[in-house]
Design an enzyme around this catalytic site. Sequence first.
Site, PDB file in Angstrom:
ATOM      1  N   HIS A  42      59.591   5.418  53.124  1.00  0.00           N
ATOM      2  CA  HIS A  42      60.671   4.866  52.283  1.00  0.00           C
ATOM      3  C   HIS A  42      61.228   5.907  51.310  1.00  0.00           C
ATOM      4  O   HIS A  42      62.325   5.730  50.780  1.00  0.00           O
ATOM      5  CB  HIS A  42      60.200   3.617  51.537  1.00  0.00           C
ATOM      6  CG  HIS A  42      59.297   3.845  50.364  1.00  0.00           C
ATOM      7  ND1 HIS A  42      57.937   3.656  50.420  1.00  0.00           N
ATOM      8  CD2 HIS A  42      59.568   4.227  49.086  1.00  0.00           C
ATOM      9  CE1 HIS A  42      57.414   3.900  49.232  1.00  0.00           C
ATOM     10  NE2 HIS A  42      58.381   4.268  48.401  1.00  0.00           N
ATOM     11  N   ASP A  73      54.889   3.159  56.871  1.00  0.00           N
ATOM     12  CA  ASP A  73      55.473   3.774  55.677  1.00  0.00           C
ATOM     13  C   ASP A  73      54.960   5.190  55.441  1.00  0.00           C
ATOM     14  O   ASP A  73      54.625   5.572  54.316  1.00  0.00           O
ATOM     15  CB  ASP A  73      55.219   2.911  54.440  1.00  0.00           C
ATOM     16  CG  ASP A  73      56.201   3.225  53.306  1.00  0.00           C
ATOM     17  OD1 ASP A  73      57.091   4.084  53.501  1.00  0.00           O
ATOM     18  OD2 ASP A  73      56.083   2.596  52.235  1.00  0.00           O
ATOM     19  N   SER A 152      55.486   7.292  44.782  1.00  0.00           N
ATOM     20  CA  SER A 152      55.412   7.035  46.216  1.00  0.00           C
ATOM     21  C   SER A 152      55.266   8.317  47.022  1.00  0.00           C
ATOM     22  O   SER A 152      56.023   9.270  46.831  1.00  0.00           O
ATOM     23  CB  SER A 152      56.668   6.291  46.678  1.00  0.00           C
ATOM     24  OG  SER A 152      56.726   5.002  46.125  1.00  0.00           O
TER      25      SER A 152
END
Length: 457
Positions: A42, A73, A152
């Site tokens: 992402h 992911d 992230s």
Amino acid sequence: MIQILDFRQEPDWSAPWRFDAVQRAGGSGFVIKGKRIMTNAHVVSWARQIIVRKYQDAKPYVARVEFIGHDCDLAILTVEDETFFDGLEPLEFGELPKVRSTVVTYGYPAGGEEISYTKGVVSRIELSPYSHIGNRRLLSVQTDAAINPGNSGGPVIQDDRVVGVAFQGIGGLENTGFFIAPQVVQHFLRDITDGKYDGFPRVGINLAPLQNPAHRAMLKLPDNNQGVRVDRILPKADAANTLKLDDVILRIGEFPVASDGTIVYQGNRVSAQLAFQFAQSGESVSLKLWRDGRETNVTAIVRSSTDDHPEGNQFDVKPRYFVFGGLVFTPLSRDYLRDSGREANEGSGAELTYELFFRSREEPGKEREEPIVLSSVLADAVNANFRIRGRAMVDTINGVRIEKLADVIRAFETSTNAYDVIDFVRSRQFESIDHAEAARDNAKILKTYGVPKDRHL
């Protein structure tokens, strides 16, 4: 630690020829063997340009996506200028951390220029929804270490080894973050060794708990709190060749299956679906079953599948559409529902939500291969009398049931009717359009509304 900046441009699924404005986003990453950078999918999805920077080095380097797994992911980046990796040592991977043990997350949260280090305790290990794809549950680890936007893709470290990749939080929960378990990371890395990413496999069955004593007695099952019932088998699944409805699965691979549909993995009670996820797509998994009052052993092949992609978030592919007489047709998808602004409990929104997520489960055999919606109507004289202006699911065109976008194109392009009739699922409503006028004016309508071409397939 690597800082990642990307400039992304996402499509508008309700006007599928358009893209939103370019936006800047950021995340984190870390170097692994082979002069590669690992991060989250992402972080780099829909990227037009990816820039990476080393810690305390102002020089930007251009990177590109080499492999990406939207279901798990994760992504691998390469850097065009290999001098970027000078002086950088790849990180090694460790094992799944224990509950109540301590981990440290590293990253660049909130767009900061300095690395943030946050210590936390592992509080839970389970299969949980991965929000990036939206319709997959894989192994994840919960911690009270803060994982904020920008974290992230950063490594989660224990004993100088990577034991996870930071990837998401849950709104409304304080001091709660999640990282991708090392088993998921290693599965991804093994998958790409042949030069392409296949994805996490699924066995194609639904399992139902089997805790009712009367039901267990009816099946002549031992009263040992083990076994779950096969409740549904997807028609295209390889498991349809070896499993039957009402088979009771007692063991998956090396894992005994409890009557509530769980297994114990490294001291953690998790969904039994995990036992299928250790295999790569195309591999087989051994099963011990209870069938017809006795035990038997079979193998089931598991495969990655794209059949349910519309139910999840889609990335890095342009939306498909077809325009005729100003009528814009596009496949029904989760992305379309989001961008069209229809709430699940609101009129046609509820109808479309049911068709996408529940029809195949509640009315097997009645689902369509690719439900199609009239997304919008580009206003023109030829469609001026239309009452339905969009967000309506197409049932038939000229009496032919519409199963996929190709059927819509064929229905109009092969029509010999003076008027084309479009039936909608909603309350059996229909509209009609003059075929000759629609065909004649289509190019003019496209030009008026800045649509580059009548279709993208």
